[in-house]
Design an enzyme around this catalytic site. Sequence first.
Site, PDB file in Angstrom:
ATOM      1  N   LYS A  80       0.816   1.229   2.114  1.00 13.36           N
ATOM      2  CA  LYS A  80       1.106   2.523   1.485  1.00 13.36           C
ATOM      3  C   LYS A  80       0.921   3.653   2.497  1.00 13.36           C
ATOM      4  O   LYS A  80      -0.029   3.632   3.299  1.00 13.36           O
ATOM      5  CB  LYS A  80       0.168   2.714   0.287  1.00 13.36           C
ATOM      6  CG  LYS A  80       0.465   3.928  -0.584  1.00 13.36           C
ATOM      7  CD  LYS A  80      -0.495   3.970  -1.779  1.00 13.36           C
ATOM      8  CE  LYS A  80      -0.271   5.155  -2.691  1.00 13.36           C
ATOM      9  NZ  LYS A  80      -1.238   5.195  -3.809  1.00 13.36           N
ATOM     10  N   SER A 155       0.956   6.205  -8.254  1.00 15.59           N
ATOM     11  CA  SER A 155       1.631   6.765  -7.108  1.00 15.59           C
ATOM     12  C   SER A 155       2.155   5.706  -6.134  1.00 15.59           C
ATOM     13  O   SER A 155       3.026   5.984  -5.333  1.00 15.59           O
ATOM     14  CB  SER A 155       0.683   7.686  -6.346  1.00 15.59           C
ATOM     15  OG  SER A 155      -0.435   6.943  -5.844  1.00 15.59           O
ATOM     16  N   SER A 179      -3.138   4.041  -9.630  1.00 19.33           N
ATOM     17  CA  SER A 179      -1.954   3.940  -8.768  1.00 19.33           C
ATOM     18  C   SER A 179      -1.704   2.576  -8.143  1.00 19.33           C
ATOM     19  O   SER A 179      -0.660   2.373  -7.521  1.00 19.33           O
ATOM     20  CB  SER A 179      -2.011   4.984  -7.666  1.00 19.33           C
ATOM     21  OG  SER A 179      -1.782   6.250  -8.229  1.00 19.33           O
TER      22      SER A 179
HETATM   23  N1  GLN Z   1      -1.367   8.950 -11.832  1.00 22.21           N
HETATM   24  C1  GLN Z   1      -2.692   9.361 -11.519  1.00 22.21           C
HETATM   25  C2  GLN Z   1      -2.667  10.749 -10.926  1.00 22.21           C
HETATM   26  O1  GLN Z   1      -1.628  11.306 -10.819  1.00 22.21           O
HETATM   27  C3  GLN Z   1      -3.325   8.371 -10.578  1.00 22.21           C
HETATM   28  C4  GLN Z   1      -3.063   8.646  -9.157  1.00 22.21           C
HETATM   29  C5  GLN Z   1      -3.677   7.643  -8.249  1.00 22.21           C
HETATM   30  O2  GLN Z   1      -4.302   6.672  -8.684  1.00 22.21           O
HETATM   31  N2  GLN Z   1      -3.569   7.903  -6.980  1.00 22.21           N
HETATM   32  O3  GLN Z   1      -3.659  11.291 -10.583  1.00 22.21           O
END
Ligand code: GLN
Length: 502
Positions: A80, A155, A179
């Site tokens: 990532k 994400s 994410s």
């Molecule tokens: N969707 C969640 C957020 O927007 C989780 C993001 C993540 O785990 N990096 O914060």
Amino acid sequence: MSDLTCLTAAALAESLAAGEVSSVEATQAHLDRIGAVDHAVHAFLHVSTDEALATARDVDERRARGEQLHALAGVPIAVKDVVVTRGLPTTAGSRILEGWVPPYDATLVEKIKAAGLPILGKTNMDEFAMGSSTEHSAYGNTHNPWDLDRIPGGSGGGSAAAVGAYEAPLAIGTDTGGSIRQPAAVTGTVGVKPTYGSVSRYGLIALASSLDQAGPVTRTVLDSALLHELIGGHDPRDSTSIAEPLPALVAAARRGATAGLSGVRVGVITELQGEGYQPGVLARFEESLELLRGAGAEIVEVSCPHFTYALAAYYLILPAEASSNLAKFDGMRFGLRVVPEDNPTAERVMAATRGQGFGDEVKRRVILGTYALSAGYYDAYYGSAQKVRTLIQRDFDAAFAQADVLVSPTAPTTAFKLGEKLDDPLAMYLNDVATIPANLAGVPGLSLPAGLSDDGLPVGFQVLAPAKADDRLYRVGAALEAMLENTWGGPLLAQAPELETR
Ligand code: GLN
């Protein structure tokens, strides 16, 4: 799709060790697959062909010399783009880091390199890991391999899509609120958020430091265990790193796949089901519970009353930490610098760079976080959220006194259409209702595919364990995976439509 890209990481590792295939062949097969399908999937922001093949050649030579190699040596991996990689561009999905090439490796990347895993490239993500659909990337959407008009989750949509589209057998994700697990759920792959502090955060571009955790994205539970054991362990460069060694994860996965679950207490979280969950998601969840019961597990219902407030607490704590962490992107140190023509003082350069370099979601959270931390509001917002966080941790303690693992659907719905929730931040945030509590408490969680909903799209099943008991995720996850694959006659991903290649 070549036979080599269809193999699990464990199977590919065995073939490599047996000399049936070389790492150069395996790596080239995945690079060819990326060349054939990534124009449609767009899982990658950067493909590191030369570096990957150089690593592969080196591993093949060392193997030929009879050197003792790591079990995953020669198996390619995708990383990532929020994880820093020396010599490879790292943007965190943001324009503000465009063109930045880190001078150092994250600890987990050092471990991957030392073990001889060729790095195929960097995967797409929501900007600074803020989002649930990868649509907040500054570099375009990633598409769900099951249906290219749908989101791959976020994400870490790039890592999940890369693994789901057979572009990589292994990938690294990061999970601050879901994410790793939510993208795994909506792409029919496996994702694990380890116990907070068990995988080093050194070299992760921080979103919210008290919540961030890197972990594996794979196609099987065993593959996640193999990768988790490689990247985990104590790191003196991360002040929150746990000193003790990891529990035996690979052994737990192997045992789970064969030994049944007699005596294991599985707690179903009352608050993480019902209203707001798609009927097909709940139906697959119930079927998986039946399988667990059939394998000898005792199913109990547990209540975690404060989970109702988890999302609200998270969206105060996360923006607060993010607004501080992102203050360093000011045009002075990394990547983009925008110099206004008129009176370019340092302050005006910073404002112009941040104004142009950050996307809307990042700005929204920086503003929210700065507000929540401001002197007059600190107690009312940030302070209250921290208290809720403690109550959620206590809910987990009480629940784990009644059950060895806790379970829920990973996400309330299957993959939604690209664009569907982009203009509605709250609807986007709701995708993580079931994953966020684990981050607030630091406990580990795993998502594995539980079947297809009525819309023909994958559903995720989440397993949570107490901190430092990540082995339980693998035991229960591998047991359920084996039973589910038995009913499907093979992996769920085998039911995904073929991607058009070029
Ligand atoms: N969707 C969640 C957020 O927007 C989780 C993001 C993540 O785990 N990096 O914060």
